[in-house]
Write a protein that holds these residues in place. Sequence first.
Motif, PDB file in Angstrom:
ATOM      1  N   THR A  66      -1.730   5.841   5.597  1.00 36.11           N
ATOM      2  CA  THR A  66      -1.251   6.409   4.335  1.00 36.11           C
ATOM      3  C   THR A  66      -1.679   7.871   4.192  1.00 36.11           C
ATOM      4  O   THR A  66      -0.895   8.698   3.714  1.00 36.11           O
ATOM      5  CB  THR A  66      -1.747   5.586   3.133  1.00 36.11           C
ATOM      6  N   ASP A  67      -2.908   8.200   4.598  1.00 35.53           N
ATOM      7  CA  ASP A  67      -3.345   9.602   4.536  1.00 35.53           C
ATOM      8  C   ASP A  67      -2.450  10.482   5.399  1.00 35.53           C
ATOM      9  O   ASP A  67      -2.065  11.593   5.000  1.00 35.53           O
ATOM     10  CB  ASP A  67      -4.796   9.733   5.006  1.00 35.53           C
ATOM     11  N   TYR A 120       6.313   5.294  -1.795  1.00 32.79           N
ATOM     12  CA  TYR A 120       7.234   5.224  -0.658  1.00 32.79           C
ATOM     13  C   TYR A 120       8.140   4.009  -0.819  1.00 32.79           C
ATOM     14  O   TYR A 120       7.697   2.939  -1.257  1.00 32.79           O
ATOM     15  CB  TYR A 120       6.474   5.116   0.666  1.00 32.79           C
ATOM     16  N   ALA A 163       0.832  -1.210   0.000  1.00 36.47           N
ATOM     17  CA  ALA A 163       0.000   0.000   0.000  1.00 36.47           C
ATOM     18  C   ALA A 163       0.865   1.258   0.000  1.00 36.47           C
ATOM     19  O   ALA A 163       0.521   2.258  -0.642  1.00 36.47           O
ATOM     20  CB  ALA A 163      -0.926  -0.019   1.220  1.00 36.47           C
ATOM     21  N   LEU A 164       1.985   1.209   0.704  1.00 30.93           N
ATOM     22  CA  LEU A 164       2.884   2.357   0.757  1.00 30.93           C
ATOM     23  C   LEU A 164       3.663   2.510  -0.544  1.00 30.93           C
ATOM     24  O   LEU A 164       3.853   3.631  -1.045  1.00 30.93           O
ATOM     25  CB  LEU A 164       3.846   2.206   1.932  1.00 30.93           C
ATOM     26  N   LEU A 170       0.685   9.859   6.350  1.00 29.21           N
ATOM     27  CA  LEU A 170       2.025   9.936   5.765  1.00 29.21           C
ATOM     28  C   LEU A 170       2.063  10.899   4.585  1.00 29.21           C
ATOM     29  O   LEU A 170       2.991  11.722   4.464  1.00 29.21           O
ATOM     30  CB  LEU A 170       2.490   8.549   5.316  1.00 29.21           C
ATOM     31  N   VAL A 171       1.081  10.802   3.710  1.00 27.51           N
ATOM     32  CA  VAL A 171       1.045  11.692   2.547  1.00 27.51           C
ATOM     33  C   VAL A 171       0.968  13.145   2.997  1.00 27.51           C
ATOM     34  O   VAL A 171       1.680  14.016   2.479  1.00 27.51           O
ATOM     35  CB  VAL A 171      -0.138  11.328   1.628  1.00 27.51           C
ATOM     36  N   ASP A 189       2.689   1.660  -3.447  1.00 29.30           N
ATOM     37  CA  ASP A 189       1.757   2.177  -4.461  1.00 29.30           C
ATOM     38  C   ASP A 189       1.662   3.693  -4.414  1.00 29.30           C
ATOM     39  O   ASP A 189       1.242   4.326  -5.398  1.00 29.30           O
ATOM     40  CB  ASP A 189       0.373   1.566  -4.263  1.00 29.30           C
ATOM     41  N   LEU A 190       2.027   4.287  -3.268  1.00 32.51           N
ATOM     42  CA  LEU A 190       2.033   5.745  -3.119  1.00 32.51           C
ATOM     43  C   LEU A 190       3.452   6.304  -3.247  1.00 32.51           C
ATOM     44  O   LEU A 190       3.719   7.428  -2.853  1.00 32.51           O
ATOM     45  CB  LEU A 190       1.433   6.123  -1.762  1.00 32.51           C
ATOM     46  N   ILE A 248      -5.092   1.026   7.471  1.00 28.19           N
ATOM     47  CA  ILE A 248      -3.961   1.347   6.595  1.00 28.19           C
ATOM     48  C   ILE A 248      -4.219   2.666   5.874  1.00 28.19           C
ATOM     49  O   ILE A 248      -3.304   3.472   5.668  1.00 28.19           O
ATOM     50  CB  ILE A 248      -3.704   0.204   5.596  1.00 28.19           C
ATOM     51  N   GLY A 249      -5.483   2.920   5.551  1.00 27.87           N
ATOM     52  CA  GLY A 249      -5.818   4.193   4.915  1.00 27.87           C
ATOM     53  C   GLY A 249      -5.531   5.380   5.810  1.00 27.87           C
ATOM     54  O   GLY A 249      -5.075   6.427   5.333  1.00 27.87           O
TER      55      GLY A 249
END
Length: 296
Positions: free
Chosen positions: A268-269, A56, A50-51, A271-272, A53-54, A264-265
Amino acid sequence: MQTDTSSVTGRHGTTIVYDVHRPAGDPVGVVVISHGIGEHGGRYRHVARALADLDYLVVVPDHAGHGRSGGKRMRVDDFSDFIADLDTVIEAVGSVAVPRFLIGHSMGGAIALRYALDHADRLDGLVLSGAALVPGKGLPPVLVKLAPFLGRVVPWMPSTTLPSEAVSRDADVVADYQTDPLVWHGRIGAGLGGQVIGAMADFPKELPSLTMPTLVLHGGADVLADPDGSVMVGDLAGAEDVTVTIYPGLFHEIFNEPERDAVIGEVTDWLVAHTADRGSEPGRLGVESGAVETGE
């Protein structure tokens, strides 16, 4: 996501194995994941994906005495060995021109918090998941007091086991955990238990010095790591930017609960948003790596 596997020599000459999960493009940040007691970094592959994919780059070591790393199983001379080994892995990532974050789960949360307190200049943010930061309510106070002493005197003495049913409400996760050959299924020795409890004693007085952005997540029905430890971080941390979320009804491994996508969302939100706040300079990462295990 491409995954490479490497190793470094940790404290006491122990081989520490770690995975580097690479995004398709240039990384916008680096995320290091510190796993929990008795498990290994491979159980965080879905989080790494998941990370990645963004964009990281994700680094996940197996702690000494765990998984593919060397050392006596579930033994540690001193809790600081975990922090030193983690720092060696982070050093192996090389010079980076992007933000660096640390995620720690369970005992790995205690390791991550200790690392953040000791090496604040090397991180841009901290995420704690079901962190083991205070002794469990079921432990008699006298045992909590004696645990560090017993850990030094009789470190080999079997102590407690972790009930696999308390890991997750997802039966498939529990089944995979029970059959995973890299997961420790025996008793936890007094040595490791004593070291973890000893490390917990310092957190209340040192948390005011934690000033980096911090996200704290915990399952409200966690019986393996007391949610009070996560509440304590929110109450005592010196950082202005601290978010604490207690998920009602969730068990210990919130990244492996049926609600994992939402958990996880949230990570990720966060972290972004904090990557954007921190900003980054153009440049590539010089990450040391070994042979490629998989390419996805």
